[in-house]
Design a protein around this motif. Structure first.
Motif, mmCIF file in Angstrom:
data_model
loop_
_atom_site.group_PDB
_atom_site.id
_atom_site.type_symbol
_atom_site.label_atom_id
_atom_site.label_comp_id
_atom_site.label_asym_id
_atom_site.label_seq_id
_atom_site.Cartn_x
_atom_site.Cartn_y
_atom_site.Cartn_z
ATOM 1 N N PRO A 320 0.708 -1.359 0.037
ATOM 2 C CA PRO A 320 -0.016 -0.081 -0.043
ATOM 3 C C PRO A 320 0.868 1.328 0.197
ATOM 4 O O PRO A 320 2.036 1.171 0.221
ATOM 5 N N ASN A 321 0.242 2.443 -0.307
ATOM 6 C CA ASN A 321 0.820 3.688 -0.434
ATOM 7 C C ASN A 321 0.032 4.513 0.802
ATOM 8 O O ASN A 321 -1.023 4.868 0.535
ATOM 9 N N ALA A 322 0.970 5.007 1.588
ATOM 10 C CA ALA A 322 0.257 5.948 2.507
ATOM 11 C C ALA A 322 -0.456 7.388 1.931
ATOM 12 O O ALA A 322 -1.288 7.677 2.700
ATOM 13 N N ASN A 323 0.153 7.577 0.899
ATOM 14 C CA ASN A 323 -0.580 8.797 0.343
ATOM 15 C C ASN A 323 -1.953 8.653 -0.455
ATOM 16 O O ASN A 323 -2.729 9.606 -0.606
ATOM 17 N N LEU A 324 -2.162 7.136 -0.470
ATOM 18 C CA LEU A 324 -3.551 7.075 -1.144
ATOM 19 C C LEU A 324 -4.567 6.246 -0.444
ATOM 20 O O LEU A 324 -5.820 6.146 -0.890
ATOM 21 N N VAL A 325 -4.336 6.026 0.880
ATOM 22 C CA VAL A 325 -5.057 5.305 1.854
ATOM 23 C C VAL A 325 -5.862 6.250 2.730
ATOM 24 O O VAL A 325 -5.210 7.125 3.427
ATOM 25 N N GLU A 326 -7.056 6.192 2.788
ATOM 26 C CA GLU A 326 -7.831 7.164 3.477
ATOM 27 C C GLU A 326 -7.978 6.424 5.086
ATOM 28 O O GLU A 326 -7.728 5.363 5.289
ATOM 29 N N ASP A 327 -8.393 7.461 5.927
ATOM 30 C CA ASP A 327 -8.385 6.992 7.386
ATOM 31 C C ASP A 327 -9.743 6.098 7.391
ATOM 32 O O ASP A 327 -9.648 5.190 8.539
ATOM 33 N N SER A 328 -10.623 6.175 6.560
ATOM 34 C CA SER A 328 -11.802 5.265 6.679
ATOM 35 C C SER A 328 -11.472 4.005 6.081
ATOM 36 O O SER A 328 -12.368 2.996 6.574
ATOM 37 N N GLN A 329 -10.461 3.645 5.591
ATOM 38 C CA GLN A 329 -9.886 2.168 5.130
ATOM 39 C C GLN A 329 -9.133 1.730 6.294
ATOM 40 O O GLN A 329 -8.259 2.410 7.041
ATOM 41 N N THR A 330 -9.081 0.206 6.302
ATOM 42 C CA THR A 330 -8.241 -0.299 7.219
ATOM 43 C C THR A 330 -7.317 -1.464 6.420
ATOM 44 O O THR A 330 -7.773 -2.433 5.887
ATOM 45 N N ILE A 331 -6.159 -1.168 6.257
ATOM 46 C CA ILE A 331 -5.387 -1.736 5.354
ATOM 47 C C ILE A 331 -4.141 -2.274 6.223
ATOM 48 O O ILE A 331 -3.480 -1.517 6.773
ATOM 49 N N VAL A 332 -3.652 -3.617 6.175
ATOM 50 C CA VAL A 332 -2.358 -4.198 6.932
ATOM 51 C C VAL A 332 -1.446 -4.866 5.749
ATOM 52 O O VAL A 332 -2.061 -5.531 4.958
ATOM 53 N N SER A 333 -0.317 -4.594 5.759
ATOM 54 C CA SER A 333 0.621 -5.497 4.794
ATOM 55 C C SER A 333 1.632 -6.104 5.805
ATOM 56 O O SER A 333 2.192 -5.375 6.701
ATOM 57 N N MET A 334 2.218 -7.392 5.493
ATOM 58 C CA MET A 334 3.120 -7.959 6.391
ATOM 59 C C MET A 334 4.202 -8.532 5.339
ATOM 60 O O MET A 334 3.516 -8.805 4.304
ATOM 61 N N ALA A 372 7.965 -12.848 0.921
ATOM 62 C CA ALA A 372 6.541 -12.733 0.361
ATOM 63 C C ALA A 372 6.007 -11.530 1.213
ATOM 64 O O ALA A 372 6.257 -10.927 1.973
ATOM 65 N N ARG A 373 5.056 -10.965 0.492
ATOM 66 C CA ARG A 373 3.975 -9.913 0.973
ATOM 67 C C ARG A 373 2.522 -10.163 0.880
ATOM 68 O O ARG A 373 2.057 -10.637 -0.022
ATOM 69 N N ALA A 374 1.780 -9.817 2.170
ATOM 70 C CA ALA A 374 0.685 -10.203 2.319
ATOM 71 C C ALA A 374 -0.059 -8.904 2.677
ATOM 72 O O ALA A 374 0.130 -8.347 3.760
ATOM 73 N N THR A 375 -1.099 -8.437 1.919
ATOM 74 C CA THR A 375 -1.743 -7.385 2.299
ATOM 75 C C THR A 375 -3.320 -7.733 2.430
ATOM 76 O O THR A 375 -3.788 -8.342 1.855
ATOM 77 N N VAL A 376 -3.854 -7.371 3.360
ATOM 78 C CA VAL A 376 -5.029 -7.561 3.899
ATOM 79 C C VAL A 376 -6.004 -6.483 4.330
ATOM 80 O O VAL A 376 -5.268 -5.395 4.876
ATOM 81 N N GLU A 377 -7.252 -6.374 3.861
ATOM 82 C CA GLU A 377 -7.997 -5.418 4.085
ATOM 83 C C GLU A 377 -9.367 -5.870 4.514
ATOM 84 O O GLU A 377 -10.043 -6.885 4.197
ATOM 85 N N VAL A 410 5.380 -6.567 10.189
ATOM 86 C CA VAL A 410 4.129 -5.887 9.686
ATOM 87 C C VAL A 410 4.821 -4.470 9.426
ATOM 88 O O VAL A 410 4.994 -3.480 10.089
ATOM 89 N N ASP A 411 4.825 -4.283 8.128
ATOM 90 C CA ASP A 411 5.406 -3.198 7.354
ATOM 91 C C ASP A 411 4.377 -2.129 6.909
ATOM 92 O O ASP A 411 4.941 -1.038 6.176
ATOM 93 N N PHE A 412 3.210 -2.190 6.936
ATOM 94 C CA PHE A 412 2.077 -1.096 6.894
ATOM 95 C C PHE A 412 1.072 -1.387 7.738
ATOM 96 O O PHE A 412 0.381 -2.588 7.510
ATOM 97 N N ALA A 413 0.439 -0.168 8.478
ATOM 98 C CA ALA A 413 -0.878 -0.542 9.182
ATOM 99 C C ALA A 413 -1.016 1.000 9.881
ATOM 100 O O ALA A 413 -0.275 1.842 9.915
#
Length: 456
Positions: A320-334, A372-377, A410-413
């Motif tokens: 994910p890109n922190a510039n494109l994720v809204e606070d209303s979204q919940t995204i995690v990448s591992m 590997a990278r796993a992104t969950v929403e 956990v490299d994005f949350a």
């Protein structure tokens, strides 16, 4: 401002910094709480190394905390940063300083976007083989400090393989030069590697020198699917035992594969080659024969750099890109790191846990890197419920991977989740050494306090 500790007022800080950068290069920061962004009331945009030196020296003397920033795509990486007084943006320091085509070397400023660098090198038929996500926004400084890489790592390696020299400003304003602008340099400890992946906690890079490579004449990317997981595993093992040299070998789960617009059931693998066309075609032919022998299907063959790059760009955007994720979204990448033969197990565990916790998964795993990278929403339900399901997925994955000897990060949350979990699943044996280095270089915890493993 918590980090000021009452020593200077906001107005005093602003006026002092404005004298360094000029009013036009001192902007309001994100003072309101943003789940995916670094929050601070001021943002400085220096345009020279001298200004960086003066800003850091001022911050260090007055015990202000500083968060270096490039394109902002990685703001949600690492632990939630402790109170930050100032964002130091490197966007004002961009461009290629020197390109020695004959020596296959380039020196570039830290705020240069990856795309800008590649476009500068392309007319000479050269490129830097790092395939960072969001190349139009990701800066060279951010890529190095996050230590990121993508599918091309299978054939070309990582940042550590190409960075040969850099200039770094320490928190006290001291400027050091690491490495040397020569391709072969074996004198002493390689200080370049100390700063790769340090998340801007040790110093602030102002420029880098890289080895670069000629652009290969031929590129081909095979999309293979319509096969059971065990069949794809046998294909992977067959290639690992062969003389073939793919530059890409990625597992994708069905959700990630949807972006490729191919008709398939179950996972797919991407196998790519880059060389002279005769070599590319011969290796692709041999993969085709292996597929026929094992019962897998080549769903598509993308020939040429443009078509291959379009697909790989989609795979990189799983991160994910922190510039494109809204606070209303919940995204995690591992990020998950194991042996080459662990990718299938990581894939199956991520899929199983995603179904169990009712979250959407996009997965990409490198069969030639073990990364590997796993992104969950999460979708649907109250925000607290979504956060709970994603947190449960993280903890279950950490537990299961730990049992298999696979490391997780956990490299994005969002900040809410990062404050509740361990970003790095477990402490490392060298953490004492890392803490000693941090205390020596940054005793006042000026740079990104608490952002990396162990709260450094």
């Amino acid at each position: 401002m918590d980090g000021i500790k009452g020593k200077l007022s906001h107005g005093q800080i602003r006026s002092s910094l404005a004298r360094i950068t000029g009013e036009n290069h001192l902007l309001p920061g994100d003072s309101q709480h943003c789940e995916y962004r670094i929050n601070a009331s001021l943002r400085a945009l220096p345009t020279s190394e001298r200004q960086v030196v003066d800003i850091l020296r001022f911050a260090d003397e007055h015990r202000l905390s500083v968060a270096p920033q490039g394109g902002g795509t990685k703001d949600a990486y690492g632990q939630s940063v402790k109170a930050v007084d100032l964002i130091l943006s490197m966007k004002g320091m961009s461009g290629v300083l020197e390109h020695s085509a004959g020596d296959l070397m380039v020196t570039v400023l830290a705020g240069t976007t990856f795309r800008e660098l590649q476009e500068t090198l392309k007319p000479a038929g050269q490129f830097l083989p790092l395939d960072a996500a969001w190349d139009d926004q990701s800066t060279i400084g951010g890529i190095v400090n996050a230590g990121t890489s993508g599918p091309l790592r299978a054939g070309y390696g990582s940042v550590r393989d190409f960075l040969i020299a850099s200039r770094i400003v320490y928190p006290n304003g001291e400027v050091i030069r690491t490495g040397a602008k020569v391709v072969k340099n074996v004198a002493g400890y390689d200080m370049n590697k100390l700063f790769i992946g340090s998340m801007g906690t040790l110093g602030l890079h102002t420029e880098f020198t890289f080895k670069i490579r000629p652009i290969p004449a031929g590129r081909s990317l095979l999309v293979i699917g319509n096969a059971r997981v065990d069949t794809l595993r046998m294909l992977q093992n067959a290639l690992l035992d062969s003389q073939l040299e793919p530059c890409v070998f990625e597992w994708l789960n069905p959700t990630a594969a949807q972006s490729l617009e191919v008709d398939t059931q179950g996972p797919v693998v991407l196998i790519g080659f880059a060389d002279v066309w005769s070599s590319v075609d011969e290796q692709a032919r041999q993969v085709g024969q292996l597929c026929r022998d094992l019962g897998a299907v080549i769903l598509a063959e993308l020939r040429g750099a443009e078509e291959s790059e379009a697909v790989l760009s989609k795979i990189r955007s799983i991160l994910p890109n922190a510039n494109l994720v809204e606070d209303s979204q919940t995204i995690v990448s591992m990020k998950l790191v194991g042996k080459l033969t662990d990718v299938q197990a990581i894939y199956e565990a991520a899929e199983t846990r995603a179904v169990q916790h009712g979250v959407s998964l996009r997965f990409s795993g490198g069969a030639y890197t073990g990364i590997a990278r796993a992104t969950v929403e999460g979708a649907g339900g109250e925000a607290t419920n979504v956060h709970g399901r994603l947190t449960a997925w993280i903890r279950d994955m950490q537990s299961e991977m730990r049992q298999q000897g696979i490391r997780t990060v956990v490299d994005f949350a969002p900040g809410t989740i990062r404050r509740q979990i361990a970003i790095w699943d477990e402490a490392t044996a060298d953490q004492k050494i890392m803490r000693g280095i941090k205390r020596t270089i940054d005793p006042n915890e000026t740079l990104n306090p608490g952002r990396i493993i162990g709260g450094l």
